[in-house]
Design a protein around this motif. Sequence first.
Motif, PDB file in Angstrom:
ATOM      1  N   LYS A  13      42.522 -24.752  -2.393  1.00 31.73           N
ATOM      2  CA  LYS A  13      41.186 -24.210  -2.654  1.00 31.73           C
ATOM      3  C   LYS A  13      40.096 -25.238  -2.340  1.00 31.73           C
ATOM      4  O   LYS A  13      38.994 -24.863  -1.918  1.00 31.73           O
ATOM      5  CB  LYS A  13      41.081 -23.722  -4.097  1.00 31.73           C
ATOM      6  N   ARG A 119      34.365 -16.146  -0.761  1.00 28.72           N
ATOM      7  CA  ARG A 119      35.480 -16.971  -1.236  1.00 28.72           C
ATOM      8  C   ARG A 119      36.085 -16.399  -2.513  1.00 28.72           C
ATOM      9  O   ARG A 119      37.311 -16.290  -2.650  1.00 28.72           O
ATOM     10  CB  ARG A 119      34.999 -18.401  -1.453  1.00 28.72           C
ATOM     11  N   ASP A 123      39.851 -14.542  -3.166  1.00 27.63           N
ATOM     12  CA  ASP A 123      40.709 -15.019  -4.246  1.00 27.63           C
ATOM     13  C   ASP A 123      41.079 -13.873  -5.184  1.00 27.63           C
ATOM     14  O   ASP A 123      42.246 -13.691  -5.556  1.00 27.63           O
ATOM     15  CB  ASP A 123      39.988 -16.131  -5.009  1.00 27.63           C
TER      16      ASP A 123
END
Length: 215
Positions: A13, A119, A123
Amino acid sequence: MYIIDVQYTQISKYLIGEIVSKRLAENQIIQFNEISRITGISRFKVNEVLCSLSKNEILKFIPNTGYFLKPLNLKTIQDTFKTLILLETKLIESIDFDDFDFESNLFFLNKLKKEEHIRQYLDLNLTFHRSLRLKSTNTTIEFFLEQLYTKLFFIDVMVHIDLADLKAILDRKFELLESLRNSKKHSAIYMLKLIWEDHLQCTTNAQRKLINTRV
């Protein structure tokens, strides 16, 4: 259920964040010591994770030089999605959904619908797919799926996938949940394939746009 390596996820990440913020690009060397300093993870573990990402064809390693972000090509993208579809549908096929937790999965989808940052959206999307297989006992397939999820996360941020395009296919996920709630597993598996095929189209479209901007 397969136990995820927390430090592997943390380093992955971190690198994804560097790509999104455009501080890391294709063929650019990975700052090994910087990752260790910022994350607080030992250099030994950082090297172990980078080696794993290299084996997963996300990074490339050049002896006496270091690790680099590996350039993407269409075949890599297509192969990743094809393998993902094969493994995830196979796993879902083997799970008993008699007491399927519809509400928890619906919660993830509603969060996806409201998310405005790519992002976090990517996720959350993977979290949703993990939630579908909570009752799985096949740790081998789960291990490979986690590798593919990581690879897909990197691919999507590298091509700068469009959030609006991904949100346009959300309805299929709601249909998938309805199929599972109504014990229509075959319909759910078919919908799952369509979801990943649509996602593949979004990813390849983004890659083409990215290539055109470089010409």
